[in-house]
Design a protein around this motif. Structure first.
Motif, mmCIF file in Angstrom:
data_model
loop_
_atom_site.group_PDB
_atom_site.id
_atom_site.type_symbol
_atom_site.label_atom_id
_atom_site.label_comp_id
_atom_site.label_asym_id
_atom_site.label_seq_id
_atom_site.Cartn_x
_atom_site.Cartn_y
_atom_site.Cartn_z
ATOM 1 N N GLY A 48 -16.649 -15.148 6.165
ATOM 2 C CA GLY A 48 -15.658 -15.618 5.196
ATOM 3 C C GLY A 48 -14.298 -14.978 5.273
ATOM 4 N N GLY A 49 -14.047 -14.156 6.265
ATOM 5 C CA GLY A 49 -12.767 -13.466 6.349
ATOM 6 C C GLY A 49 -11.838 -14.039 7.387
ATOM 7 N N VAL A 50 -10.673 -13.428 7.460
ATOM 8 C CA VAL A 50 -9.680 -13.767 8.471
ATOM 9 C C VAL A 50 -9.516 -12.533 9.348
ATOM 10 N N PRO A 51 -9.843 -12.641 10.636
ATOM 11 C CA PRO A 51 -9.680 -11.495 11.531
ATOM 12 C C PRO A 51 -8.209 -11.095 11.653
ATOM 13 N N ILE A 52 -7.975 -9.803 11.661
ATOM 14 C CA ILE A 52 -6.608 -9.295 11.794
ATOM 15 C C ILE A 52 -6.074 -9.697 13.168
ATOM 16 N N ALA A 53 -4.837 -10.169 13.185
ATOM 17 C CA ALA A 53 -4.254 -10.644 14.439
ATOM 18 C C ALA A 53 -2.820 -10.140 14.549
ATOM 19 N N GLY A 54 -2.344 -10.104 15.758
ATOM 20 C CA GLY A 54 -0.971 -9.687 16.016
ATOM 21 C C GLY A 54 -0.889 -8.194 16.243
ATOM 22 N N ASN B 290 -14.800 -4.502 28.317
ATOM 23 C CA ASN B 290 -15.819 -4.230 27.301
ATOM 24 C C ASN B 290 -15.203 -4.195 25.907
ATOM 25 N N MET B 291 -14.037 -3.557 25.803
ATOM 26 C CA MET B 291 -13.366 -3.444 24.518
ATOM 27 C C MET B 291 -12.962 -4.825 24.005
ATOM 28 N N GLU B 292 -12.453 -5.665 24.901
ATOM 29 C CA GLU B 292 -12.044 -7.013 24.508
ATOM 30 C C GLU B 292 -13.245 -7.865 24.090
ATOM 31 N N ALA B 293 -14.343 -7.754 24.825
ATOM 32 C CA ALA B 293 -15.546 -8.509 24.478
ATOM 33 C C ALA B 293 -16.072 -8.089 23.104
ATOM 34 N N GLY B 294 -16.057 -6.793 22.845
ATOM 35 C CA GLY B 294 -16.477 -6.307 21.536
ATOM 36 C C GLY B 294 -15.553 -6.790 20.432
ATOM 37 N N ALA B 295 -14.258 -6.783 20.703
ATOM 38 C CA ALA B 295 -13.282 -7.258 19.719
ATOM 39 C C ALA B 295 -13.543 -8.714 19.374
ATOM 40 N N ASP B 296 -13.860 -9.522 20.371
ATOM 41 C CA ASP B 296 -14.138 -10.936 20.134
ATOM 42 C C ASP B 296 -15.359 -11.110 19.227
ATOM 43 N N MET B 297 -16.400 -10.330 19.481
ATOM 44 C CA MET B 297 -17.603 -10.408 18.647
ATOM 45 C C MET B 297 -17.299 -9.987 17.204
ATOM 46 N N ILE B 298 -16.486 -8.956 17.055
ATOM 47 C CA ILE B 298 -16.118 -8.471 15.722
ATOM 48 C C ILE B 298 -15.313 -9.531 14.982
ATOM 49 N N ALA B 299 -14.328 -10.123 15.643
ATOM 50 C CA ALA B 299 -13.486 -11.137 15.006
ATOM 51 C C ALA B 299 -14.313 -12.349 14.590
ATOM 52 N N GLU B 300 -15.216 -12.772 15.457
ATOM 53 C CA GLU B 300 -16.041 -13.931 15.124
ATOM 54 C C GLU B 300 -16.970 -13.641 13.950
ATOM 55 N N ARG B 301 -17.458 -12.404 13.865
ATOM 56 C CA ARG B 301 -18.319 -12.057 12.726
ATOM 57 C C ARG B 301 -17.511 -12.015 11.431
ATOM 58 N N ALA B 302 -16.318 -11.454 11.476
ATOM 59 C CA ALA B 302 -15.466 -11.418 10.279
ATOM 60 C C ALA B 302 -15.196 -12.834 9.785
#
Length: 182
Positions: free
Chosen positions: A89-95, A73-85
């Motif tokens: 117009g942003g760059v999702p934080i990575a690493g 669930n946490m990973e699925a939510g993270a994916d949705m957040i990154a795609e929205r960022a």
């Protein structure tokens, strides 16, 4: 294979989206909030996954299954957040290092604790994540971004449900220690 490397967008830079028509200043605030949520999600994902690997005891099977569902669930939510960022117009934080530095929750470390302590650590982290996401939902609403508000609300439902399950696992009549080990 090409040896030329081109940076298309630097982290922290916001590109205005003509299609979504969200002001760049507003988008920048929302992206920063989303990156905090994303960082928190990945710190929590790794902690839950660690607990999934290391859980033992009489309630092993149920907890093993639950913890897998929680980190998924946490990973699925993270994916949705990154795609929205990225969409606004942003760059999702990575690493992992960048995520851990940007997160408002702290990874409990590499040591393995008894499951009750592990779940108490998870509860504390979930509480921090929930409070932060509620603030970011309000921020998105105040800045006129109902889509981000909606996405975060959807993710928050799963996070709150998982936190509620952990609360039940921590009740007095569960996760008991054998009398010989007390």
């Amino acid at each position: 294979m090409s040896t030329q490397e081109t940076v298309r967008q630097q982290y922290g830079e916001v590109e205005e989206s003509e299609a979504l028509r969200l002001d760049a200043d507003k988008a920048e605030q929302i992206i920063d909030a989303l990156n905090t949520d994303l960082a928190n999600a990945y710190v929590m994902y790794h902690q839950l996954h660690k607990h999934h690997w290391n859980v033992e005891g009489a309630e092993f099977r149920d907890l093993h299954i639950f913890l897998q569902e929680a980190y998924e669930n946490m990973e699925a939510g993270a994916d949705m957040i990154a795609e929205r960022a990225q969409a606004i117009g942003g760059v999702p934080i990575a690493g992992p290092a960048n995520q851990e530095e940007h997160a408002t929750v702290e990874f409990e470390g590499e040591d393995v604790y008894d499951i009750r302590t592990s779940l108490q650590n998870d509860m504390e982290a979930y509480g921090t994540i929930i409070e932060g996401m509620r603030d970011h939902i309000q921020l998105a609403a105040n800045l006129g971004d109902p889509t981000t508000e909606h996405i975060l609300k959807e993710i928050l439902v799963d996070i709150e449900e998982d936190a509620h399950h952990i609360e039940h696992y921590l009740e007095d009549d569960t996760l008991v220690l054998d009398s010989a080990t007390r």
